[in-house]
Design a protein around this motif. Structure first.
Motif, PDB file in Angstrom:
ATOM      1  N   ALA A  82     -14.456  16.783  47.108  1.00  0.00           N
ATOM      2  CA  ALA A  82     -15.474  17.757  47.502  1.00  0.00           C
ATOM      3  C   ALA A  82     -16.863  17.354  47.021  1.00  0.00           C
ATOM      4  CB  ALA A  82     -15.119  19.127  46.953  1.00  0.00           C
ATOM      5  N   ASP A  83     -17.866  17.627  47.843  1.00  0.00           N
ATOM      6  CA  ASP A  83     -19.256  17.501  47.429  1.00  0.00           C
ATOM      7  C   ASP A  83     -19.748  18.813  46.814  1.00  0.00           C
ATOM      8  OD1 ASP A  83     -19.526  14.875  48.553  1.00  0.00           O
ATOM      9  OD2 ASP A  83     -19.693  15.817  50.529  1.00  0.00           O
ATOM     10  N   VAL A  84     -19.198  19.931  47.301  1.00  0.00           N
ATOM     11  CA  VAL A  84     -19.603  21.257  46.849  1.00  0.00           C
ATOM     12  C   VAL A  84     -18.343  22.100  46.623  1.00  0.00           C
ATOM     13  CG1 VAL A  84     -20.924  23.344  47.392  1.00  0.00           C
ATOM     14  CG2 VAL A  84     -21.712  21.118  48.243  1.00  0.00           C
ATOM     15  N   VAL A  85     -18.274  22.789  45.493  1.00  0.00           N
ATOM     16  CA  VAL A  85     -17.181  23.732  45.211  1.00  0.00           C
ATOM     17  C   VAL A  85     -17.798  25.085  44.880  1.00  0.00           C
ATOM     18  CG1 VAL A  85     -15.176  24.279  43.782  1.00  0.00           C
ATOM     19  CG2 VAL A  85     -15.707  21.884  44.317  1.00  0.00           C
ATOM     20  N   ILE A  86     -17.337  26.128  45.568  1.00  0.00           N
ATOM     21  CA  ILE A  86     -17.858  27.477  45.374  1.00  0.00           C
ATOM     22  C   ILE A  86     -16.734  28.353  44.842  1.00  0.00           C
ATOM     23  CG2 ILE A  86     -19.128  29.372  46.439  1.00  0.00           C
ATOM     24  CD1 ILE A  86     -19.665  27.483  48.834  1.00  0.00           C
ATOM     25  N   TRP A  87     -17.002  29.025  43.722  1.00  0.00           N
ATOM     26  CA  TRP A  87     -15.966  29.905  43.155  1.00  0.00           C
ATOM     27  C   TRP A  87     -16.613  31.153  42.603  1.00  0.00           C
ATOM     28  CZ3 TRP A  87     -14.118  29.282  37.517  1.00  0.00           C
ATOM     29  CH2 TRP A  87     -15.131  28.764  36.711  1.00  0.00           C
ATOM     30  N   ILE A  88     -15.786  32.175  42.320  1.00  0.00           N
ATOM     31  CA  ILE A  88     -16.300  33.417  41.740  1.00  0.00           C
ATOM     32  C   ILE A  88     -16.658  33.198  40.279  1.00  0.00           C
ATOM     33  CG2 ILE A  88     -15.793  35.813  41.167  1.00  0.00           C
ATOM     34  CD1 ILE A  88     -16.150  35.368  44.145  1.00  0.00           C
ATOM     35  N   GLY A  89     -15.712  32.651  39.506  1.00  0.00           N
ATOM     36  CA  GLY A  89     -15.946  32.415  38.088  1.00  0.00           C
ATOM     37  C   GLY A  89     -14.661  32.549  37.301  1.00  0.00           C
ATOM     38  N   PRO A  90     -14.700  32.259  36.011  1.00  0.00           N
ATOM     39  CA  PRO A  90     -13.481  32.269  35.188  1.00  0.00           C
ATOM     40  C   PRO A  90     -12.843  33.638  35.075  1.00  0.00           C
ATOM     41  CG  PRO A  90     -15.437  32.046  33.818  1.00  0.00           C
ATOM     42  CD  PRO A  90     -15.891  31.872  35.235  1.00  0.00           C
ATOM     43  N   GLU A  91     -13.593  34.704  35.349  1.00  0.00           N
ATOM     44  CA  GLU A  91     -13.007  36.044  35.303  1.00  0.00           C
ATOM     45  C   GLU A  91     -11.944  36.232  36.380  1.00  0.00           C
ATOM     46  OE1 GLU A  91     -17.159  36.162  33.687  1.00  0.00           O
ATOM     47  OE2 GLU A  91     -16.203  35.350  35.495  1.00  0.00           O
ATOM     48  N   LEU A  92     -12.023  35.456  37.461  1.00  0.00           N
ATOM     49  CA  LEU A  92     -11.037  35.557  38.537  1.00  0.00           C
ATOM     50  C   LEU A  92     -10.170  34.308  38.638  1.00  0.00           C
ATOM     51  CD1 LEU A  92     -10.158  37.380  41.013  1.00  0.00           C
ATOM     52  CD2 LEU A  92     -11.536  35.827  42.402  1.00  0.00           C
ATOM     53  N   GLU A  93     -10.814  33.113  38.696  1.00  0.00           N
ATOM     54  CA  GLU A  93     -10.059  31.876  38.899  1.00  0.00           C
ATOM     55  C   GLU A  93     -10.036  31.064  37.607  1.00  0.00           C
ATOM     56  OE1 GLU A  93     -12.795  32.205  42.710  1.00  0.00           O
ATOM     57  OE2 GLU A  93     -13.127  32.255  40.553  1.00  0.00           O
ATOM     58  N   ARG A  94      -9.351  31.588  36.613  1.00  0.00           N
ATOM     59  CA  ARG A  94      -9.301  30.905  35.308  1.00  0.00           C
ATOM     60  C   ARG A  94      -8.692  29.511  35.425  1.00  0.00           C
ATOM     61  NH1 ARG A  94      -9.781  33.170  30.003  1.00  0.00           N
ATOM     62  NH2 ARG A  94     -10.092  35.139  31.088  1.00  0.00           N
ATOM     63  N   HIS A 138     -19.825  32.337  30.037  1.00  0.00           N
ATOM     64  CA  HIS A 138     -19.138  32.771  28.821  1.00  0.00           C
ATOM     65  C   HIS A 138     -17.717  33.146  29.198  1.00  0.00           C
ATOM     66  CE1 HIS A 138     -22.823  32.880  26.459  1.00  0.00           C
ATOM     67  NE2 HIS A 138     -23.406  33.458  27.493  1.00  0.00           N
ATOM     68  N   TYR A 139     -16.740  32.454  28.605  1.00  0.00           N
ATOM     69  CA  TYR A 139     -15.353  32.794  28.906  1.00  0.00           C
ATOM     70  C   TYR A 139     -14.473  32.223  27.814  1.00  0.00           C
ATOM     71  CZ  TYR A 139     -15.704  28.081  30.818  1.00  0.00           C
ATOM     72  OH  TYR A 139     -15.978  26.759  30.976  1.00  0.00           O
ATOM     73  N   ASP A 140     -13.250  32.754  27.777  1.00  0.00           N
ATOM     74  CA  ASP A 140     -12.245  32.281  26.848  1.00  0.00           C
ATOM     75  C   ASP A 140     -11.161  31.606  27.664  1.00  0.00           C
ATOM     76  OD1 ASP A 140     -10.322  31.877  24.958  1.00  0.00           O
ATOM     77  OD2 ASP A 140      -9.970  33.995  24.505  1.00  0.00           O
ATOM     78  N   GLU A 141     -10.895  30.335  27.391  1.00  0.00           N
ATOM     79  CA  GLU A 141      -9.922  29.603  28.189  1.00  0.00           C
ATOM     80  C   GLU A 141      -8.496  30.012  27.866  1.00  0.00           C
ATOM     81  OE1 GLU A 141     -10.366  25.474  28.933  1.00  0.00           O
ATOM     82  OE2 GLU A 141     -12.445  25.469  28.278  1.00  0.00           O
ATOM     83  N   GLU A 142      -8.292  30.784  26.819  1.00  0.00           N
ATOM     84  CA  GLU A 142      -6.961  31.241  26.472  1.00  0.00           C
ATOM     85  C   GLU A 142      -6.756  32.650  26.991  1.00  0.00           C
ATOM     86  OE1 GLU A 142      -4.916  29.188  25.063  1.00  0.00           O
ATOM     87  OE2 GLU A 142      -6.445  27.649  24.790  1.00  0.00           O
ATOM     88  N   GLY A 143      -5.498  33.085  26.930  1.00  0.00           N
ATOM     89  CA  GLY A 143      -5.229  34.490  27.226  1.00  0.00           C
ATOM     90  C   GLY A 143      -4.674  34.707  28.605  1.00  0.00           C
ATOM     91  N   ASP A 144      -4.498  35.985  28.954  1.00  0.00           N
ATOM     92  CA  ASP A 144      -3.873  36.399  30.194  1.00  0.00           C
ATOM     93  C   ASP A 144      -4.713  36.005  31.393  1.00  0.00           C
ATOM     94  OD1 ASP A 144      -3.478  38.496  32.458  1.00  0.00           O
ATOM     95  OD2 ASP A 144      -1.685  38.636  31.214  1.00  0.00           O
ATOM     96  N   GLY A 145      -4.053  35.478  32.419  1.00  0.00           N
ATOM     97  CA  GLY A 145      -4.744  35.018  33.605  1.00  0.00           C
ATOM     98  C   GLY A 145      -5.380  36.126  34.412  1.00  0.00           C
ATOM     99  N   HIS A 146      -5.037  37.382  34.105  1.00  0.00           N
ATOM    100  CA  HIS A 146      -5.622  38.492  34.857  1.00  0.00           C
ATOM    101  C   HIS A 146      -6.593  39.294  34.008  1.00  0.00           C
ATOM    102  CE1 HIS A 146      -5.549  41.113  38.375  1.00  0.00           C
ATOM    103  NE2 HIS A 146      -5.650  42.120  37.548  1.00  0.00           N
ATOM    104  N   ASP A 147      -6.917  38.800  32.826  1.00  0.00           N
ATOM    105  CA  ASP A 147      -7.856  39.499  31.952  1.00  0.00           C
ATOM    106  C   ASP A 147      -9.269  39.230  32.420  1.00  0.00           C
ATOM    107  OD1 ASP A 147      -9.272  40.704  29.981  1.00  0.00           O
ATOM    108  OD2 ASP A 147      -8.717  39.278  28.400  1.00  0.00           O
ATOM    109  N   HIS A 148      -9.925  40.279  32.957  1.00  0.00           N
ATOM    110  CA  HIS A 148     -11.280  40.119  33.468  1.00  0.00           C
ATOM    111  C   HIS A 148     -12.333  40.432  32.422  1.00  0.00           C
ATOM    112  CE1 HIS A 148      -9.270  41.258  37.519  1.00  0.00           C
ATOM    113  NE2 HIS A 148      -9.152  39.970  37.274  1.00  0.00           N
ATOM    114  N   GLY A 149     -11.896  40.739  31.187  1.00  0.00           N
ATOM    115  CA  GLY A 149     -12.857  41.057  30.145  1.00  0.00           C
ATOM    116  C   GLY A 149     -13.665  42.302  30.452  1.00  0.00           C
TER     117      GLY A 149
END
Length: 320
Positions: A82-94, A138-149
């Protein structure tokens, strides 16, 4: 049938906050960029902006949930190319945090502090103002995959935020691929005008339904519900990967039996058996909503088709 007809007749005619990373470009600037979106709703918005330029790919296939997804080797290859990747952020796609930290692609992260707190702004203001801010992640790479903080990352369900997403994608692409500016500008103008018109129509059809209570399977629609002043009374689960407790299900059934909730919404990505048990023997209706737009065709008007498809079950199920 009358409710469906009225809804369809109103809809058929039919940023402000973002964070981007600009590593050294590895694509020929005169060729259309290879664009990958993390989820289908983001792909739909990107496809409208890139209409006539290139068709963006999507990482998660139809039916997959970003809350429970693991990258496959083919996904890794897609990101590498990919040249460009678009995502929501770690709150959704950890699951994308580590891969995107290692990519050479231009990455566009859509959920920032401004986006989180910008829900109160009226959608029409996008006709006049466009601001862009860069925020540190700002995000924590550990923890539950559905934790949106405590943050609702389902920003694409609010038309206001969809406009902000489009603005963010447009700004990043124009800056990085200036030879595409004229067509990107034209596509953004069309997208904005069409969505503002559709949003006004939806406001009109939902206005009489603000006192009709309902339950949802997955507590993910807050931005849509608040935008259109609808009355959600509860959800079966916050985390769809965990089975809800018997006490909570009993409370939800009490809500249905007392006629406070006239409808319960399920999702195609998750089993509807629990929803069926809540409404069994009651007059409450059950309807399915798809927050990920798995059956929408790409191209101009793609997001508007998604929004209409997502909104219609609310209207038809809640209508007296």
């Amino acid at each position: 049938m009358r409710a469906i007809s009225r809804f369809s007749s109103l809809l058929m005619p039919l940023a402000l906050a973002f964070s981007i990373s600009f590593p050294a470009a590895h694509a020929n600037q005169e060729k259309p960029p290879s664009v990958v979106a993390s989820i289908i709703p983001v792909q739909l918005i990107a496809s409208d902006l890139l209409d006539g330029i290139v068709e963006p790919e999507v990482l998660l296939p139809a039916g997959a949930s970003p809350h429970q997804y693991s990258l496959k080797p083919s996904d890794a290859r897609m990101l590498t190319n990919a040249d460009v990747v678009i995502w929501i952020g770690p709150e959704l796609e950890r699951f994308l945090v580590k891969p995107l930290s290692q990519t050479s692609a231009l990455t566009i992260k859509l959920l920032t502090e401004e986006m989180i707190h910008s829900g109160e702004e009226d959608v029409d203001e996008h006709e006049h103002e466009h601001e862009h801010h860069h925020e540190e992640d700002h995000y924590d790479e550990e923890g539950d995959g559905h934790d949106h903080g405590g943050v609702d990352p389902h920003i694409w369900l609010d038309p206001h935020h969809a406009l902000a997403i489009a603005d963010a994608i447009h700004a990043a692409l124009v800056q990085h691929f200036p030879h595409l500016k004229a067509l990107l500008d034209q596509n953004l103008d069309r997208f904005t005008a069409s969505l503002i018109q559709q949003d006004r129509a939806l406001m009109s059809v939902f206005a009489p339904l603000s006192d009709r209570g309902f339950l949802v399977f997955h507590d993910a629609y807050g931005r849509f519900i608040e935008h259109y002043n609808l009355m959600q009374l509860g959800s079966v689960t916050i985390n769809p990967s965990r089975k809800p407790g018997a006490k909570h299900l009993g409370e939800l059934r009490d809500t249905v039996e007392s006629s406070q909730a006239v409808c319960v919404f399920s999702e195609p990505q998750f089993s509807s058996a629990v929803v069926a048990s809540i409404v069994a023997g009651t007059d409450a209706k059950v309807s399915e909503v798809d927050p990920l737009g798995q059956n929408v065709v790409l191209g101009a008007g793609a997001y508007q088709r998604f929004l209409a498809d997502f909104a219609q079950p609310f209207y038809t199920c809640l209508a007296p």
